[in-house]
Design a protein around this motif. Sequence first.
Motif, PDB file in Angstrom:
ATOM      1  N   GLN A  86     -18.211  67.625  11.289  1.00 19.60           N
ATOM      2  CA  GLN A  86     -16.796  68.064  11.195  1.00 19.60           C
ATOM      3  C   GLN A  86     -15.794  68.411  10.505  1.00 19.60           C
ATOM      4  O   GLN A  86     -15.762  69.525   9.310  1.00 19.60           O
ATOM      5  CB  GLN A  86     -16.425  69.199  12.396  1.00 19.60           C
ATOM      6  N   MET A  87     -15.314  66.913  10.925  1.00 19.25           N
ATOM      7  CA  MET A  87     -14.428  66.456   9.579  1.00 19.25           C
ATOM      8  C   MET A  87     -15.301  66.531   8.026  1.00 19.25           C
ATOM      9  O   MET A  87     -14.128  66.350   7.534  1.00 19.25           O
ATOM     10  CB  MET A  87     -13.845  65.387  10.517  1.00 19.25           C
ATOM     11  N   THR A  88     -15.864  65.428   7.955  1.00 24.06           N
ATOM     12  CA  THR A  88     -16.714  65.088   6.674  1.00 24.06           C
ATOM     13  C   THR A  88     -16.687  66.722   5.516  1.00 24.06           C
ATOM     14  O   THR A  88     -16.295  66.979   5.336  1.00 24.06           O
ATOM     15  CB  THR A  88     -17.864  64.986   6.447  1.00 24.06           C
ATOM     16  N   ARG A  89     -16.862  67.673   6.843  1.00 22.23           N
ATOM     17  CA  ARG A  89     -16.875  68.964   6.287  1.00 22.23           C
ATOM     18  C   ARG A  89     -15.684  70.060   5.583  1.00 22.23           C
ATOM     19  O   ARG A  89     -15.032  69.517   4.452  1.00 22.23           O
ATOM     20  CB  ARG A  89     -17.878  70.066   6.781  1.00 22.23           C
ATOM     21  N   PHE A  90     -14.700  69.651   6.452  1.00 23.49           N
ATOM     22  CA  PHE A  90     -13.572  69.749   6.105  1.00 23.49           C
ATOM     23  C   PHE A  90     -12.810  68.967   5.366  1.00 23.49           C
ATOM     24  O   PHE A  90     -11.474  69.840   4.465  1.00 23.49           O
ATOM     25  CB  PHE A  90     -12.373  69.556   7.782  1.00 23.49           C
ATOM     26  N   TRP A  91     -12.456  67.956   4.836  1.00 24.31           N
ATOM     27  CA  TRP A  91     -12.336  67.135   3.456  1.00 24.31           C
ATOM     28  C   TRP A  91     -12.630  67.335   2.503  1.00 24.31           C
ATOM     29  O   TRP A  91     -12.217  67.348   1.643  1.00 24.31           O
ATOM     30  CB  TRP A  91     -12.360  65.485   4.344  1.00 24.31           C
ATOM     31  N   GLU A  92     -13.840  67.492   2.642  1.00 23.24           N
ATOM     32  CA  GLU A  92     -15.154  67.485   1.941  1.00 23.24           C
ATOM     33  C   GLU A  92     -14.663  68.910   0.609  1.00 23.24           C
ATOM     34  O   GLU A  92     -13.517  69.385  -0.724  1.00 23.24           O
ATOM     35  CB  GLU A  92     -16.484  67.879   1.765  1.00 23.24           C
ATOM     36  N   ASN A  93     -14.048  69.586   1.580  1.00 23.84           N
ATOM     37  CA  ASN A  93     -13.829  71.314   0.966  1.00 23.84           C
ATOM     38  C   ASN A  93     -12.284  71.142   0.714  1.00 23.84           C
ATOM     39  O   ASN A  93     -12.212  71.446  -0.261  1.00 23.84           O
ATOM     40  CB  ASN A  93     -13.651  72.553   2.579  1.00 23.84           C
ATOM     41  N   ARG A  94     -11.564  70.542   1.312  1.00 24.71           N
ATOM     42  CA  ARG A  94      -9.723  70.597   0.987  1.00 24.71           C
ATOM     43  C   ARG A  94     -10.288  69.306  -0.484  1.00 24.71           C
ATOM     44  O   ARG A  94      -9.190  69.628  -1.778  1.00 24.71           O
ATOM     45  CB  ARG A  94      -9.688  69.596   2.061  1.00 24.71           C
ATOM     46  N   PHE A  95     -10.836  68.641  -0.314  1.00 21.78           N
ATOM     47  CA  PHE A  95     -10.664  67.848  -1.798  1.00 21.78           C
ATOM     48  C   PHE A  95     -11.434  68.501  -3.109  1.00 21.78           C
ATOM     49  O   PHE A  95     -11.141  68.902  -4.408  1.00 21.78           O
ATOM     50  CB  PHE A  95     -11.813  66.202  -1.891  1.00 21.78           C
TER      51      PHE A  95
END
Length: 107
Positions: A86-95
Amino acid sequence: MTTTQDALFRALGDPTRRAIFEQLCAGGEQTVGALTGHAQVSQPAVSKHLAILKQAGLVLDRHAGRQTHYSARPGALAPLQDWTNQMTRFWENRFDDLEDLLKRIDQ
């Protein structure tokens, strides 16, 4: 965060407990005595760490006579894997959003 995740993070937050869990994952079922030799801490300390790992659901114990054998439950890490994904998806979207913003600024 769920109570299960909290318990897992607390249990694995200690480097000695992580090392014990890793030893059980790598070496299979072991007694407290065997784990004490690897952990470089006292047998009572290893027993306390094992109790916390057991409470978090990361290890199982099996009694055989006067010995207790412990084994790892790697599947118990699933809630942490879910959180990490979940955190990986969150940060990938932010980047991705940042990259889009930078492209618009450069235009």
